[in-house]
Design an enzyme around this catalytic site. Structure first.
Site, PDB file in Angstrom:
ATOM      1  N   ASP A 289      32.128  33.383  40.832  1.00 60.80           N
ATOM      2  CA  ASP A 289      33.121  34.126  41.082  1.00 60.80           C
ATOM      3  C   ASP A 289      32.788  35.555  40.555  1.00 60.80           C
ATOM      4  OD1 ASP A 289      35.235  34.899  43.007  1.00 60.80           O
ATOM      5  OD2 ASP A 289      36.657  34.414  41.534  1.00 60.80           O
TER       6      ASP A 289
ATOM      7  N   LYS B 112      47.268  34.678  30.178  1.00 62.47           N
ATOM      8  CA  LYS B 112      47.254  34.157  31.496  1.00 62.47           C
ATOM      9  C   LYS B 112      47.940  32.974  31.539  1.00 62.47           C
ATOM     10  CE  LYS B 112      43.812  32.573  34.918  1.00 62.47           C
ATOM     11  NZ  LYS B 112      42.328  32.035  35.215  1.00 62.47           N
TER      12      LYS B 112
ATOM     13  N   GLY C 282      44.955  34.374  42.203  1.00 63.68           N
ATOM     14  CA  GLY C 282      45.666  32.967  42.965  1.00 63.68           C
ATOM     15  C   GLY C 282      45.883  31.845  42.116  1.00 63.68           C
ATOM     16  N   PHE C 283      45.650  32.002  40.696  1.00 61.75           N
ATOM     17  CA  PHE C 283      46.000  30.867  39.795  1.00 61.75           C
ATOM     18  C   PHE C 283      47.124  31.262  38.816  1.00 61.75           C
ATOM     19  CE2 PHE C 283      41.667  29.040  40.418  1.00 61.75           C
ATOM     20  CZ  PHE C 283      42.019  28.334  41.526  1.00 61.75           C
TER      21      PHE C 283
ATOM     22  N   VAL D 285      48.871  37.295  34.551  1.00 62.95           N
ATOM     23  CA  VAL D 285      48.254  38.093  33.124  1.00 62.95           C
ATOM     24  C   VAL D 285      49.370  38.971  32.641  1.00 62.95           C
ATOM     25  CG1 VAL D 285      46.424  38.875  32.258  1.00 62.95           C
ATOM     26  CG2 VAL D 285      45.988  37.292  33.912  1.00 62.95           C
TER      27      VAL D 285
END
Length: 822
Positions: free
Chosen positions: A631, A534, A516-517, A520
């Protein structure tokens, strides 16, 4: 009739009488046998000697345990390597010689026998209130003149009064060796023993490799021990011509404690019995932190857990492999800035608050004072350092005794407000302002150069130069929206050009995953090290705050079960994190794939289960900040070359101050299928919501089924399925077919029980992660779980779930289910 036949005859003659005898604390000439089903109990009722089965009921062992205590109670096992088949075991004390022999009364095979120091014709075998089983002569005026004692032959546990070390008169080594696993008390490869150097010290070993070194005794404590505000133990060390040993005793005699070696977690755990809670509590464990790992920073490097990176070179030294240090690999250690020859003018840099170096190559004189010690070292060009061997009396230079170190100085650690003074040989020209720089450990080398260069100028010029330097440093951390300050990050910075080259300009061939961010990529640095990069998506909901959160948090974390952050890159709109590369990807790659899951045996899965639990316990309890991950899931558990687990992705993590264990947020972020109900509905996050996610992860590892996309008849999710099977007594149906035939069923069932305890509806009912670690590593009777927290998603998601298979979508709030970064 030979002596053995006579013993058997006497045994058979007395057996019926003994079966009805009352339990006592002793075997005597009148009752010299102990059969399976009978036991001895110490006079205070704390300890019991008898036969038990930790795993298979057909395997029986003679041992000592805490009586009427829930938890890890076994403290000694006689026949660790040779279990008795069935309940035919008998312990016999020979009434003529006092010899102790353990065998099956149906055979002549000796299972175990004691090594007596002398014959005891009028012997008594007694279980003492300390937990020590002793053989002595009843008529001896000295009741402590033992011919044999169990304390001389420890298993995996050190009790108060036991000695860890050597009896040099009888060549007896008292060492601890962990159980191979929960069901097998045979020695594993994790041990703790006394090293008989000139300057003795205790070391924990992993097989043939030093794992944690405690440092030598300095007259007050082990040099690696931090000061405790309210210690529960006293420590003692004895070294003379007869014995060399380390010993613990209780400050408060009403307490019950034990030090246990744990093979599954490679930790030495101090348990304290809580009378109020009626259970054993984990009081401390070792390793305490990342810096406890042996020789982490290599020769002439020291570890300071307060800063990042934690490894530093001593003043006058520089990294032997600078490129490796930039990427977080410190094993090569440090070398001198300038070569030092025998005829050079030298002095000694004074280091304080240090754990003394490895003592393998040392020379000791207990009568010298510190000045004599210095002169002795000065006269020998091969002497690299010196220190007092006894610091009792406190105050710098007020100690006594002399230890000299020869060769490289290895395994140094800074221990704030404790440790010890160490004097390191250096060129006289290199000994400048060393003490202050060492104390802070954080003075930038460029700033120090400026300070030294202008030491004769006025303060105005000094502050001007420092101000210009800081301004330039900050400008490199500035993006279009918000400044990220260098002192916040405390990490090596990688140039964008280096990252572009390492990832082949972010080639699709190097793409490892997408979340979602961001995305990688795999990369290779110029020194050949593989890394995972990342790259934060510019359209991602993770802005500067989340990026800073992940960087700052993980930079401060050092644990073998947490992924290591090597550095970051911030240029223009680009924000990237550079991690150590995990060649075996993530846990979900294995457990949810029909082919790959075959490669993940139960023993590997169990090691992963224990490793993740230890990582979470560190976050919740042992790190400098109390951290809630928020998470935890299979895709955020990465696997290294040896399939060891490392928790990753701290973008959503939250910190708690002081004694807080949680908080509340209006912005619920995480992954459906792993969220605790109180977090998903009310935004309440805590260490117990992480425990809920861990429970889900356990069920996935055991079953090979995804929690989120699970569908089975009327069971709306994996928790409901496991709960129904548990209530029906058919829990074995939950097992992944890939492990069904080869797993340890008792371990699997224990893990399922733990998982259901973790996913109970009410947070207060769930165990803490320290309790989970203890439950995984010890034979604690487990409680029955209560109703789980069934988190049912909204109808739209519920309708899609069974058809979504293994695909899932990502958003920035409420649900962030990923094919995640590796």
């Amino acid at each position: 009739m030979d002596s053995f036949s006579a013993t058997l005859f006497a045994f058979n003659l007395a057996l019926l009488l003994f079966r009805s005898a009352a339990i006592s604390d002793s075997l005597t000439a009148q009752n010299p046998y102990l059969t399976d089903g009978l036991s001895l109990v110490s006079s205070n009722g704390n300890f019991e000697l008898g036969f038990f089965s930790p795993g298979l009921p057909t395997n029986r062992y003679l041992g000592i345990w805490y009586k009427n205590r829930r938890g890890p109670t076994s403290v000694w096992v006689a026949n660790r390597k040779t279990p008795i088949s069935g309940s035919s075991g008998v312990l016999v004390m020979n009434i003529t010689t006092g010899n102790l022999t353990l065998f099956s009364h149906n055979s002549t095979v000796v299972v175990w026998s004691a090594r007596l120091m002398r014959k005891v014709p009028n012997g008594v075998l007694q279980l003492l209130d300390t937990g020590n089983l002793v053989l002595r002569d009843r008529e001896d005026e000295n009741p402590q003149n033992y011919s044999w004692q169990s304390f001389d032959y420890p298993s995996d546990t050190l009790l108060p009064g036991m000695k860890l070390g050597w009896d040099l008169r009888y060549n007896i080594e008292r060492r601890l060796e962990a159980w191979n696993n929960l069901n097998d008390p045979s020695p594993g490869d994790f041990s703790w023993r006394m090293e008989l150097h000139e300057y003795p010290e205790t070391v924990m070993w992993k097989g043939s490799r030093k794992y944690v070194r405690h440092g030598p005794w300095n007259g007050v404590r082990l040099s690696s021990r931090p000061l405790a505000a309210a210690p529960i133990l006293n420590f003692n060390f004895v070294s003379n011509e007869n014995e060399v040993y380390y010993q613990i005793s209780l400050v408060n005699k009403s307490h019950s404690v034990m030090l246990v070696m744990n093979q599954s977690s490679y930790t030495r755990i101090l348990y304290l019995w809580s009378a109020a809670e009626r259970r054993w509590r984990v009081y401390t464990s070792l390793p305490r932190d990342y810096c406890d790992n042996y020789a982490l920073c290599g020769p002439y490097g020291y570890c300071d857990i307060r800063v990042t990176p934690s490894c530093k070179c001593l003043e006058g030294f520089k990294p032997r492999s600078p490129d490796s240090w930039k990427t977080g690999e410190f094993a090569d250690g440090c070398e001198r800035n300038k070569l030092m020859n025998c005829g050079d003018e030298v002095g000694f840099a004074h280091l304080n608050q240090m754990k003394l170096p490895d003592t393998t190559h040392t020379w000791v004189n207990k009568s010298m004072n510190l000045e004599e010690c210095k002169q002795k070292c000065l006269r020998d060009c091969s002497c690299m350092a010196y220190a007092n061997t006894n610091i009792s009396g406190s105050g710098s230079g007020s100690g006594s005794g002399c230890a000299l170190w020869f060769g490289d100085l290895i395994d140094l650690k800074l221990i704030p407000d404790a440790g010890q003074d160490l004097y390191v040989r250096m060129l006289a020209s290199e000994i400048v302002m060393h003490g202050e720089a060492h104390k802070t450990g954080r003075l930038n080398s460029k700033v120090k150069t400026a300070l030294f260069a202008i030491s004769g100028l006025g303060s105005a010029i000094l502050f001007f130069i420092i101000g210009v330097y800081i301004f330039k440093r900050r400008s490199t951390f500035e993006d279009d929206h918000e400044k990220i300050e260098a002192h916040d990050l405390e990490l090596p910075l990688f140039d964008l050009s280096l990252i572009n080259s390492a990832t082949d300009n972010f080639s699709l061939n190097n793409k490892l995953g997408e979340g979602g961010f961001g995305t990688v990529y795999k990369g290779k640095l110029t020194n050949g090290q593989d890394v995972a990069v990342k790259r934060l998506s510019q359209s991602s909901g993770q802005g500067t705050n989340e990026f800073k959160n992940e960087v700052i948090l993980i930079a401060k974390l050092q644990h073998r079960n947490l992924v290591k952050l090597l550095g970051c890159c911030i240029e223009g709109d680009e924000k990237m994190l550079v991690y150590e590369y995990m060649p075996n990807k993530s846990l979900d790659f294995f457990i949810f794939d029909k082919t790959q899951r075959q490669l993940l045996s139960w023993s590997k899965r169990y090691r992963i289960i224990c490793g993740v639990a230890r990582g979470l316990m560190y976050l919740h309890q042992d790190s400098r900040l109390r951290i809630i991950h928020r998470d935890l899931k299979a895709s955020n558990v990465l696997l290294d070359m040896d399939m060891n687990p490392k928790i990753s992705d701290f973008g959503l993590a939250k910190t708690c101050g002081g004694d807080q264990t949680g908080g509340r947020t209006l912005r619920v972020m995480g992954t459906y299928g792993y969220m605790a109900p109180e977090y998903a509905f009310d935004g309440q996050f805590s260490v117990k919501s992480d425990a809920f996610s861990y429970g889900i992860l356990l069920l996935e590892i055991i079953s090979g089924k995804r929690s989120r996309t699970f569908c089975h008849l009327n069971d709306q999710n994996l928790i409901a399925y496991a709960w129904r099977l548990w209530k029906e007594g058919n829990i074995e149906e939950l097992l992944d077919d890939a492990i069904r035939e080869t797993c340890s069923l008792s371990e699997v069932l224990r893990c399922i029980n733990i998982s259901l305890l973790c996913v109970q509806q009410h947070p207060n009912d769930r165990p803490t992660m320290s309790s989970v670690v203890m439950m995984l590593g010890c034979e604690i009777p487990l409680s029955q779980p209560k109703q789980p927290g069934f988190f049912i998603e909204n109808e739209a998601i519920e309708m899609k779930r069974c058809s979504s298979k293994d695909k899932s979508t990502s958003t920035n709030e409420l649900t962030i289910t990923l094919p995640d970064p590796r």
